[in-house]
Design a protein around this motif. Structure first.
Motif, short mmCIF file in Angstrom:
data_model
loop_
_atom_site.label_atom_id
_atom_site.label_comp_id
_atom_site.label_asym_id
_atom_site.label_seq_id
_atom_site.Cartn_x
_atom_site.Cartn_y
_atom_site.Cartn_z
N HIS A 63 0.78 -1.21 0.00
CA HIS A 63 0.06 0.15 0.08
C HIS A 63 0.89 1.38 -0.05
CE1 HIS A 63 0.94 -0.77 4.26
NE2 HIS A 63 0.91 0.43 4.20
N HIS A 65 0.76 5.40 1.48
CA HIS A 65 0.35 6.36 2.49
C HIS A 65 0.64 7.82 1.51
CE1 HIS A 65 -0.42 3.70 5.54
NE2 HIS A 65 0.86 3.54 5.61
N GLN A 66 -0.60 8.40 1.16
CA GLN A 66 -0.41 9.49 0.30
C GLN A 66 -0.21 10.78 0.87
OE1 GLN A 66 -3.15 7.67 0.55
NE2 GLN A 66 -4.94 8.41 -0.36
N GLN A 70 5.91 7.45 6.98
CA GLN A 70 5.82 6.21 8.30
C GLN A 70 6.99 5.88 8.95
OE1 GLN A 70 3.37 2.80 6.83
NE2 GLN A 70 4.04 1.58 8.40
N GLN A 106 6.77 9.17 2.57
CA GLN A 106 5.43 9.56 2.28
C GLN A 106 5.24 9.54 0.67
OE1 GLN A 106 4.05 13.46 2.76
NE2 GLN A 106 2.55 13.56 1.27
N PHE A 125 2.94 7.58 12.38
CA PHE A 125 2.67 8.77 10.83
C PHE A 125 2.71 10.10 11.34
CE2 PHE A 125 0.26 4.92 10.48
CZ PHE A 125 0.74 4.11 9.30
N PRO A 130 -3.81 9.62 8.69
CA PRO A 130 -3.26 9.31 7.67
C PRO A 130 -4.01 8.52 6.48
CG PRO A 130 -2.64 7.79 9.28
CD PRO A 130 -3.17 8.83 9.94
N GLU A 131 -3.72 8.75 5.39
CA GLU A 131 -4.57 8.01 4.30
C GLU A 131 -3.67 6.96 3.78
OE1 GLU A 131 -6.94 12.27 2.99
OE2 GLU A 131 -5.34 11.40 1.89
N ALA A 132 -4.50 6.00 3.17
CA ALA A 132 -3.91 4.96 2.33
C ALA A 132 -4.52 4.35 1.04
CB ALA A 132 -3.74 3.66 3.38
N GLN A 229 -11.16 1.64 6.88
CA GLN A 229 -10.82 2.11 7.39
C GLN A 229 -11.80 2.53 7.70
OE1 GLN A 229 -7.60 2.91 5.38
NE2 GLN A 229 -7.87 2.02 3.86
N TYR A 231 -9.58 2.63 7.43
CA TYR A 231 -8.30 3.08 7.29
C TYR A 231 -7.95 2.90 5.64
CZ TYR A 231 -3.30 2.80 7.37
OH TYR A 231 -1.97 2.74 6.98
N GLY A 235 -8.94 7.57 5.38
CA GLY A 235 -8.14 7.69 6.52
C GLY A 235 -8.64 6.82 7.73
#
Length: 239
Positions: A63, A65-66, A70, A106, A125, A130-132, A229, A231, A235
Motif C-alpha cells: 500500500h 500513504h499519500q 511512516q 510519504q 505517522f 493518515p490516508e492509504a 478504514q 483506514y 483515513g
C-alpha cells in the motif's frame, strides 16, 4: 512542531486512550491492527499510529500513504519492511528486530512481513489522520480488460487470478486462502530462483540475500547501527 487546534482547557480535551478500543482490522487472535488518530484522542498534533500484531508469514499488504511518512518500529519478534524506491526503481528490503526501525517516505509503495510468531510493530505517522491506498483495491477495482490491454495479458487469466479479491485484504494471506495453493506458488518461485540459505541477521548493508522462513528470498539491508478504514483513502474514519 506538532500543531493542534484543541482548547486544552476545555472539559472535552482528551489526554489518554486505550488502543484496544479502536480495532481497525482483525484477521484472527494473532493477526490484527489497533489504531490511534485524532478521532480517538482529540489533543493529538500531527501524528498518529497503528499497533500491529502478526504471526509468521503474515503480511500487511502492499500500500501507500499519500499524505504521510511512516516510521515502523519493532517492539517484539521480527519483520521485513519492503519498499520500492521511486527514484532508483529498486525494491529495498529491511529486516528489523526489537529496537530497530525502518522509515517509509510519504507516497512510497511498501509492505511488512512477519518472520516469526508474536511479532509486534508500531507504525507511526506524521499526520493526524493518515490516508492509504491498498494494493488489493487497485487490483480488484481496475477492470481486467484494462490490465489485459495495457500489459498484453490474457483477460480471462487476469479475471481468474484476481477473482478471490472481493474486499480490501489489509493482512494477507486472507483467512480463506488455500494453503496448498500457497505452497505450490512458493515452491515454483524457489525453483525459479535458487538461493543459498542465510539467516536474516547475517544480511549486511550490501544486501546479501536470505531465505530463512519458507517464503521467496529477500535481499535484506540491515538497519544502520547507532552506538549510543475505515483506514483507507478516507483515513482513520468510522467504518
Amino acid at each position: 512542531m506538532a500543531i493542534s487546534y484543541m482548547d486544552y482547557a476545555s472539559p472535552d480535551a482528551q489526554f489518554t486512550f486505550d488502543l484496544r478500543n479502536d480495532v481497525f482490522f482483525k484477521k484472527d487472535d494473532r493477526n490484527y491492527i489497533n489504531r490511534l488518530s485524532i478521532k480517538d484522542l482529540n489533543t493529538l498534533g500531527n501524528y498518529s499510529l497503528l499497533d500491529i500484531f502478526l504471526s509468521t508469514g503474515n503480511v500487511v499488504e502492499p500500500h501507500i500513504h499519500q499524505n504521510a511518512s511512516q516510521l515502523v518500529y519493532c517492539i517484539s519478534g521480527s519483520a521485513v519492511v519492503s519498499l520500492i524506491n521511486p527514484f532508483s526503481l529498486k525494491l529495498m528490503n529491511f529486516a528489523i528486530k526489537p529496537g530497530q526501525v525502518a522509515n517509509v517516505p510519504q507516497g512510497w509503495w511498501h509492505y511488512e512481513i512477519a518472520t516469526v510468531d508474536n511479532t509486534h510493530l508500531l507504525a507511526i505517522f506524521d499526520a493526524p489522520i493518515p490516508e492509504a491506498i491498498f494494493g488489493s483495491d487497485i487490483l480488484r477495482l481496475t477492470p481486467a480488460s484494462v490490465w489485459a490491454h495495457t500489459y498484453c495479458l490474457d483477460e480471462a487469466q487476469v479475471k481468474a487470478t484476481f477473482a478471490p479479491l472481493q474486499a480490501t485484504t489489509y493482512i494477507g494471506p486472507s483467512a480463506n486462502c488455500k494453503k496448498d495453493q500457497q505452497v505450490k506458488v512458493h515452491s515454483a518461485r524457489a525453483a525459479a530462483s535458487p538461493i543459498r540459505q542465510v539467516q536474516p541477521q547475517q544480511a549486511d548493508q550490501a544486501g546479501r540475500p536470505f531465505q530463512g522462513y519458507g517464503y521467496p528470498p529477500y535481499p535484506v539491508q540491515a538497519p544502520a547501527r547507532n552506538p549510543g478504514q475505515a483506514y483507507g483513502p478516507q483515513g482513520f474514519g468510522p467504518r
